[in-house]
Design a protein around this motif. Structure first.
Motif, PDB file in Angstrom:
ATOM      1  N   ASP A  60      27.515  50.722  39.870  1.00 12.55           N
ATOM      2  CA  ASP A  60      28.620  51.592  40.280  1.00 12.55           C
ATOM      3  C   ASP A  60      29.627  50.827  41.136  1.00 12.55           C
ATOM      4  N   GLU A  61      29.940  49.617  40.692  1.00  9.96           N
ATOM      5  CA  GLU A  61      30.925  48.794  41.374  1.00  9.96           C
ATOM      6  C   GLU A  61      32.049  48.449  40.401  1.00  9.96           C
ATOM      7  N   PRO A  62      33.274  48.360  40.872  1.00 11.60           N
ATOM      8  CA  PRO A  62      34.388  48.033  39.963  1.00 11.60           C
ATOM      9  C   PRO A  62      34.301  46.590  39.480  1.00 11.60           C
ATOM     10  N   LEU A  63      34.680  46.385  38.236  1.00  6.49           N
ATOM     11  CA  LEU A  63      34.769  45.038  37.685  1.00  6.49           C
ATOM     12  C   LEU A  63      36.186  44.542  37.884  1.00  6.49           C
ATOM     13  N   THR A  64      36.353  43.405  38.519  1.00  4.25           N
ATOM     14  CA  THR A  64      37.682  42.898  38.842  1.00  4.25           C
ATOM     15  C   THR A  64      38.114  41.807  37.865  1.00  4.25           C
ATOM     16  N   SER A  65      39.406  41.576  37.817  1.00  4.88           N
ATOM     17  CA  SER A  65      39.941  40.528  36.957  1.00  4.88           C
ATOM     18  C   SER A  65      39.517  39.143  37.437  1.00  4.88           C
ATOM     19  N   GLU A  66      39.166  39.025  38.707  1.00  3.94           N
ATOM     20  CA  GLU A  66      38.685  37.747  39.221  1.00  3.94           C
ATOM     21  C   GLU A  66      37.308  37.422  38.645  1.00  3.94           C
ATOM     22  N   LYS A  67      36.471  38.439  38.484  1.00  2.00           N
ATOM     23  CA  LYS A  67      35.127  38.238  37.946  1.00  2.00           C
ATOM     24  C   LYS A  67      35.135  38.113  36.426  1.00  2.00           C
ATOM     25  N   ALA A  68      35.992  38.861  35.780  1.00  2.00           N
ATOM     26  CA  ALA A  68      36.004  38.892  34.310  1.00  2.00           C
ATOM     27  C   ALA A  68      37.434  38.821  33.786  1.00  2.00           C
ATOM     28  N   PRO A  69      38.094  37.683  33.939  1.00  2.00           N
ATOM     29  CA  PRO A  69      39.506  37.582  33.538  1.00  2.00           C
ATOM     30  C   PRO A  69      39.741  37.799  32.047  1.00  2.00           C
TER      31      PRO A  69
END
Length: 207
Positions: free
Chosen positions: A87-96
């Protein structure tokens, strides 16, 4: 490659990995191509890429780059499932790459990388599993079919074997499974699911 995939990590967390029999396939699949006859692609990652490069040397660099993209998308997909579970947001830094390619179709990306119709055909061959044509199927879904990892395997006993292993472990851990039972209502308190009410009037709480 060499690291555990997200599916294996999930199965290990559920304590069912060693209860599912994965059979390694020597070959990924065989295609019949007009003018070329039958072409068999190896199940291993490097064998798949090398064989395809041998068949289409004019596209060797594009095959290498596209397969690298597909493999990386596969890795980032694991992060996507983990973020949902936690339940955590996926960021563009982690998954560009998910953010860059998430809204594109399979056709868009294949057209960007390849001009050779045969190579496109190989990377389209499995789209039938997704239930829609390549010009509509999300690239993310298509890529998942070609992220080779350590190679190609199938589950002995089919997908039911996975479901049965998970169900058996759930029961062994003290859980209960209700068949032919519908959920009448999901009970939510303080923005969290606290239980379910079935159509037979039974109440199962999460605590």
């Amino acid at each position: 490659r060499g690291e555990k995939g997200f599916l294996r990590r999930i199965f290990e967390e559920l304590n069912v990995w060693n209860k599912i029999d994965f059979v390694v396939q020597k070959d990924a699949f065989t295609l019949a191509i007009p003018g070329m006859g039958e072409i068999t692609l190896p199940g291993s990652h490097d064998g798949f890429v090398q064989r395809l490069q041998e068949i289409a040397p004019d596209s060797a660099d594009a095959i290498r780059d596209y397969q690298a993209l597909v493999d990386k998308i596969g890795e980032e997909s694991g992060l996507l499932y983990e973020s949902i579970a936690q339940d955590e947001p996926l960021t563009s830094e982690k998954a560009p790459l998910i953010f860059e390619y998430g809204a594109r179709t399979g056709k868009e990306v294949l057209d960007r990388y390849f001009k050779n119709p045969m190579v496109k055909g190989v990377y389209k061959a499995l789209f039938g599993y997704l239930g829609m044509p390549v010009d509509r199927v999300p690239f993310m879904a298509l890529a998942a079919l070609y992220a080779r990892g350590e190679g190609t395997s199938y589950v002995k006993g089919g997908s039911q074997a996975m479901s049965s292993a998970i169900a058996d472990e759930f029961l062994a851990s003290g859980g209960a499974i209700k068949f032919n039972t519908a959920v009448e209502k999901i009970l939510v308190e303080d923005n969290a699911v606290k239980g379910v009410l079935t159509d037979t009037g039974e109440l199962f709480r999460t605590d």
